[in-house]
Design a protein around this motif. Structure first.
Motif, PDB file in Angstrom:
ATOM      1  N   ASP A  42      -6.715  -4.250 -16.288  1.00 51.06           N
ATOM      2  CA  ASP A  42      -6.118  -5.409 -16.383  1.00 51.06           C
ATOM      3  C   ASP A  42      -4.509  -4.942 -16.190  1.00 51.06           C
ATOM      4  OD1 ASP A  42      -6.406  -3.879 -18.658  1.00 51.06           O
ATOM      5  OD2 ASP A  42      -5.414  -5.279 -19.905  1.00 51.06           O
ATOM      6  N   LYS A  43      -4.401  -3.640 -16.471  1.00 55.26           N
ATOM      7  CA  LYS A  43      -2.850  -2.886 -16.095  1.00 55.26           C
ATOM      8  C   LYS A  43      -2.537  -2.509 -14.731  1.00 55.26           C
ATOM      9  CE  LYS A  43      -2.445  -2.576 -20.935  1.00 55.26           C
ATOM     10  NZ  LYS A  43      -1.464  -3.496 -21.750  1.00 55.26           N
ATOM     11  N   VAL A  44      -3.537  -2.784 -13.818  1.00 56.29           N
ATOM     12  CA  VAL A  44      -3.100  -2.485 -12.442  1.00 56.29           C
ATOM     13  C   VAL A  44      -3.311  -3.605 -11.479  1.00 56.29           C
ATOM     14  CG1 VAL A  44      -3.603  -0.829 -10.663  1.00 56.29           C
ATOM     15  CG2 VAL A  44      -3.902  -0.007 -12.894  1.00 56.29           C
ATOM     16  N   GLY A  45      -2.213  -4.056 -10.937  1.00 55.68           N
ATOM     17  CA  GLY A  45      -2.504  -5.061 -10.055  1.00 55.68           C
ATOM     18  C   GLY A  45      -2.857  -4.797  -8.810  1.00 55.68           C
ATOM     19  N   ALA A  46      -2.414  -3.585  -8.172  1.00 55.10           N
ATOM     20  CA  ALA A  46      -3.136  -3.263  -6.666  1.00 55.10           C
ATOM     21  C   ALA A  46      -2.768  -1.700  -6.906  1.00 55.10           C
ATOM     22  CB  ALA A  46      -2.410  -4.026  -5.614  1.00 55.10           C
ATOM     23  N   MET A  47      -3.243  -1.095  -5.727  1.00 54.70           N
ATOM     24  CA  MET A  47      -3.061   0.363  -5.551  1.00 54.70           C
ATOM     25  C   MET A  47      -2.969   0.859  -4.067  1.00 54.70           C
ATOM     26  SD  MET A  47      -5.138   2.520  -8.394  1.00 54.70           S
ATOM     27  CE  MET A  47      -6.692   2.017  -8.143  1.00 54.70           C
ATOM     28  N   ALA A  88       7.369   5.750   8.978  1.00 55.45           N
ATOM     29  CA  ALA A  88       7.524   4.184   9.427  1.00 55.45           C
ATOM     30  C   ALA A  88       6.175   3.443   9.441  1.00 55.45           C
ATOM     31  CB  ALA A  88       8.022   4.139  10.799  1.00 55.45           C
ATOM     32  N   LYS A  89       5.156   3.876   9.824  1.00 60.34           N
ATOM     33  CA  LYS A  89       3.735   3.430  10.011  1.00 60.34           C
ATOM     34  C   LYS A  89       3.256   3.026   8.440  1.00 60.34           C
ATOM     35  CE  LYS A  89       2.229   5.368  14.020  1.00 60.34           C
ATOM     36  NZ  LYS A  89       1.245   6.640  14.824  1.00 60.34           N
ATOM     37  N   LEU A  90       3.538   4.139   7.345  1.00 59.95           N
ATOM     38  CA  LEU A  90       3.119   3.939   6.146  1.00 59.95           C
ATOM     39  C   LEU A  90       3.812   2.799   5.503  1.00 59.95           C
ATOM     40  CD1 LEU A  90       1.359   4.459   3.750  1.00 59.95           C
ATOM     41  CD2 LEU A  90       3.117   6.474   3.128  1.00 59.95           C
ATOM     42  N   ALA A  91       5.236   2.892   5.582  1.00 60.33           N
ATOM     43  CA  ALA A  91       6.063   1.665   5.153  1.00 60.33           C
ATOM     44  C   ALA A  91       5.823   0.478   5.452  1.00 60.33           C
ATOM     45  CB  ALA A  91       7.503   2.143   5.393  1.00 60.33           C
ATOM     46  N   GLU A  92       5.512   0.347   6.944  1.00 64.94           N
ATOM     47  CA  GLU A  92       5.101  -1.108   7.486  1.00 64.94           C
ATOM     48  C   GLU A  92       3.640  -1.407   6.899  1.00 64.94           C
ATOM     49  OE1 GLU A  92       5.188  -4.639   9.631  1.00 64.94           O
ATOM     50  OE2 GLU A  92       6.773  -2.901   8.855  1.00 64.94           O
ATOM     51  N   ALA A  93       2.696  -0.534   6.649  1.00 68.55           N
ATOM     52  CA  ALA A  93       1.356  -0.806   6.094  1.00 68.55           C
ATOM     53  C   ALA A  93       1.670  -1.033   4.649  1.00 68.55           C
ATOM     54  CB  ALA A  93       0.423   0.293   6.343  1.00 68.55           C
ATOM     55  N   PHE A  94       2.491  -0.562   4.043  1.00 65.31           N
ATOM     56  CA  PHE A  94       2.743  -0.930   2.535  1.00 65.31           C
ATOM     57  C   PHE A  94       3.243  -2.180   2.326  1.00 65.31           C
ATOM     58  CE2 PHE A  94       4.895   0.182  -1.665  1.00 65.31           C
ATOM     59  CZ  PHE A  94       3.720   0.067  -2.434  1.00 65.31           C
ATOM     60  N   ARG A  95       4.091  -2.707   3.237  1.00 66.03           N
ATOM     61  CA  ARG A  95       4.756  -3.788   3.194  1.00 66.03           C
ATOM     62  C   ARG A  95       3.782  -4.906   3.286  1.00 66.03           C
ATOM     63  NH1 ARG A  95       7.031  -7.748   6.297  1.00 66.03           N
ATOM     64  NH2 ARG A  95       6.208  -6.501   8.234  1.00 66.03           N
ATOM     65  N   LEU A  96       3.034  -4.825   4.512  1.00 63.90           N
ATOM     66  CA  LEU A  96       2.066  -5.811   4.759  1.00 63.90           C
ATOM     67  C   LEU A  96       1.111  -5.932   3.507  1.00 63.90           C
ATOM     68  CD1 LEU A  96       1.561  -5.248   8.492  1.00 63.90           C
ATOM     69  CD2 LEU A  96       2.853  -6.983   7.491  1.00 63.90           C
ATOM     70  N   PHE A  97       0.738  -4.763   2.920  1.00 60.72           N
ATOM     71  CA  PHE A  97      -0.205  -4.771   1.918  1.00 60.72           C
ATOM     72  C   PHE A  97       0.243  -5.806   0.789  1.00 60.72           C
ATOM     73  CE2 PHE A  97      -1.870  -2.629  -1.984  1.00 60.72           C
ATOM     74  CZ  PHE A  97      -3.038  -3.149  -1.913  1.00 60.72           C
ATOM     75  N   LEU A  98       1.521  -5.425   0.335  1.00 57.59           N
ATOM     76  CA  LEU A  98       2.164  -6.098  -0.713  1.00 57.59           C
ATOM     77  C   LEU A  98       2.284  -7.494  -0.407  1.00 57.59           C
ATOM     78  CD1 LEU A  98       4.796  -3.521  -1.865  1.00 57.59           C
ATOM     79  CD2 LEU A  98       2.756  -3.912  -2.649  1.00 57.59           C
ATOM     80  N   GLN A  99       2.645  -7.828   0.954  1.00 57.90           N
ATOM     81  CA  GLN A  99       2.679  -9.110   1.327  1.00 57.90           C
ATOM     82  C   GLN A  99       1.250  -9.769   1.147  1.00 57.90           C
ATOM     83  OE1 GLN A  99       4.720  -9.830   4.949  1.00 57.90           O
ATOM     84  NE2 GLN A  99       3.695 -11.680   5.431  1.00 57.90           N
TER      85      GLN A  99
END
Length: 482
Positions: A167-172, A322-333
């Motif tokens: 319950d303390k972790v929303g995503a990883m 750049a690739k990791l930042a875009e993947a992380f952004r889409l994951f959060l979105q």
């Protein structure tokens, strides 16, 4: 300084006859200022605090507004929060994204740069105890839920914390995560490294193993400068004794004991022991931990997990930001983590979010409506447009002064023509004609006869001399201005 050599007359003549290179004079356009990927800037922008735990104090660096949703990071072996995440979080795309988040960088005990040597009687926490220390961090800063971002050993620690406190972790977002216990080869190499670190300090063999752990084989062929930076950090910025304690805890880790399906069953039912939150499992194509991430992916629920292998890199944070930042952004979105709204609602971090696509289309619609409104203001008053039918008017002036009225039948196409006589002195009739969009007093209407018309009405209007006007009604859908 020596002067430039003078050209001879022959050389000058030859140079004068040579064609001019069109690229001699160039103009730079669309030049944009980029933020430097300075590693020290993250240290200056972070608020460093000491958090007391049951196993001693740990360093937590806070980056951003504490009222925003929380991202909690954990580093890998031989590194700390600055050397692991400074380059990545200083990347321009991540800077724009992190305006809506607050990052809490957690450093393992004794692993920060310039840390003093831990006492000899200090018992270093195990992997499970390191995970339990995160509870003190959340309690210290009043965090109800976090987004985990870990690499290597830090990813394993975040997994243990998520299993104990789902319950303390929303995503990883986990990079090079290992879910099994150490094998014999890893245990042997790391045991020798820990012994050398205690007795001899940072030796060349330990540095080579750490470089392989982070960059795989032949890293100098991909990025020589980056390799030199990390080698200098291992030689000068790491406390060997403290690192030996962390390595010893890592190689004595136990299995996470997670499974995609319950043990002994062949059904597709999800096991109760697997991770429940959304997970993005990432590795580099040249990383030595690719097989470990594949094993970890096979133990996760496929409905809420994603495995990604990024090409041409081993240390994804540094070689492909750049690739990791875009993947992380889409994951959060995709999980609903984006620009927060002003009204709180139920979400994994206690805030309601609006995705970037919704914001983009809302702004696009607003801008489009504004442009249309400006165009309407600049346009002249609109003319009357008949959208139902298109009236093609054809006039024929009859020089005969005698007015006549008769029914005419077209023998070519079978169309029926009716003729009526109107007097221009009658105002009621003129008003009716104006309503039918026929301005007889202002315009002499010209046109061509239509062979496809179904009804033709010929009207005679009596003025000083008689005029015969034939109005052809053609039911076409195109709007035509009269």
């Amino acid at each position: 300084m020596p002067s430039a050599p003078a050209h001879t007359a022959e050389e000058a003549r030859l140079l004068g006859t040579m064609p001019v290179d069109p690229m001699d004079d160039i103009e730079l356009r669309s030049v944009q200022l980029q933020f430097p990927h300075a590693r020290g800037s993250i240290i200056d922008s972070c608020d460093q605090r000491r958090v007391a735990t049951d196993k001693g104090e740990i360093l937590v660096a806070i980056q951003g507004d504490t009222s925003k949703p929380a991202i909690l990071t954990y580093h890998d072996l031989g590194l700390n929060y600055a050397t692991s995440f400074a380059g990545f979080f200083n990347y321009p795309l991540m800077r724009g994204l992190l305006e809506n988040f607050c990052v809490y960088h957690v450093t393992a005990p004794g692993q920060e740069e310039g840390a003093p040597t831990l006492p000899e009687d200090y018992v270093y926490p195990t992997m499970d105890e390191l995970a339990n220390q995160l509870l003190f961090v959340l309690s210290q800063f009043g965090l109800k839920s976090v987004i985990g971002f870990g690499i290597g050993a830090g990813a394993n620690i975040l997994c243990r914390f998520a299993l104990a406190h789902p319950d303390k972790v929303g995503a990883m977002c986990l990079i090079n995560c290992v879910s099994t216990q150490s094998g014999w080869i890893e245990w042997g190499y790391q045991s020798f490294n820990a012994r050398f670190l205690r007795t001899k300090g940072m030796t060349q063999g330990v540095i080579d193993y750490l470089m392989w752990h982070h960059f795989g084989r032949n890293p100098e062929e991909r990025n020589h400068d980056l390799v030199q930076i990390y080698k200098q950090h291992f030689e000068r910025g790491v406390n060997p004794t403290n690192l030996a304690m962390l390595i010893n805890s890592y190689i004595h880790r136990n299995d996470l004991n997670i499974a995609r399906t319950p043990t002994g069953t062949t059904t597709t039912e999800t096991s109760a022991t697997t991770l429940k939150m959304p997970i993005m499992n990432i590795t580099g194509a040249l990383s030595p931990h690719v097989d470990d991430t594949v094993t970890f992916n096979g133990r996760l629920d496929p409905t809420n997990s994603t495995w990604m292998k990024i090409s041409d890199c081993a240390m994804v944070l540094e070689e492909q930001p750049a690739k990791l930042a875009e993947a992380f952004r889409l994951f959060l979105q995709g999980e609903g983590y984006a620009t927060p709204l002003s009204t709180p609602a139920s979400s994994p971090c206690g805030t309601k979010y609006l995705s970037y696509s919704n914001i983009f289309f809302a702004n696009f619609k607003e801008e489009h409506e504004r442009i249309l409104a400006e165009k309407l203001k600049q346009q002249p008053p609109p003319t009357r447009i008949r959208t139902n039918t298109r009236l093609c008017r054809e006039t024929a002036i009859n020089n005969n002064n005698e007015s006549s009225s008769a029914d005419v039948q077209d023998s070519n196409n079978g169309n029926e023509t009716a003729t009526a006589t109107y007097d221009c002195n009658n105002p009621d009739l003129l008003e009716n004609l104006n309503e039918e969009e026929c301005s007889l007093n202002k315009h002499a209407i010209k046109g061509s006869s239509s062979t496809t018309a179904t009804n033709q009405i010929t009207t005679q209007v009596h003025t000083g001399q008689s005029k015969k006007i034939r109005i052809t009604e053609n039911p076409l859908p195109e709007p035509v201005s009269c």
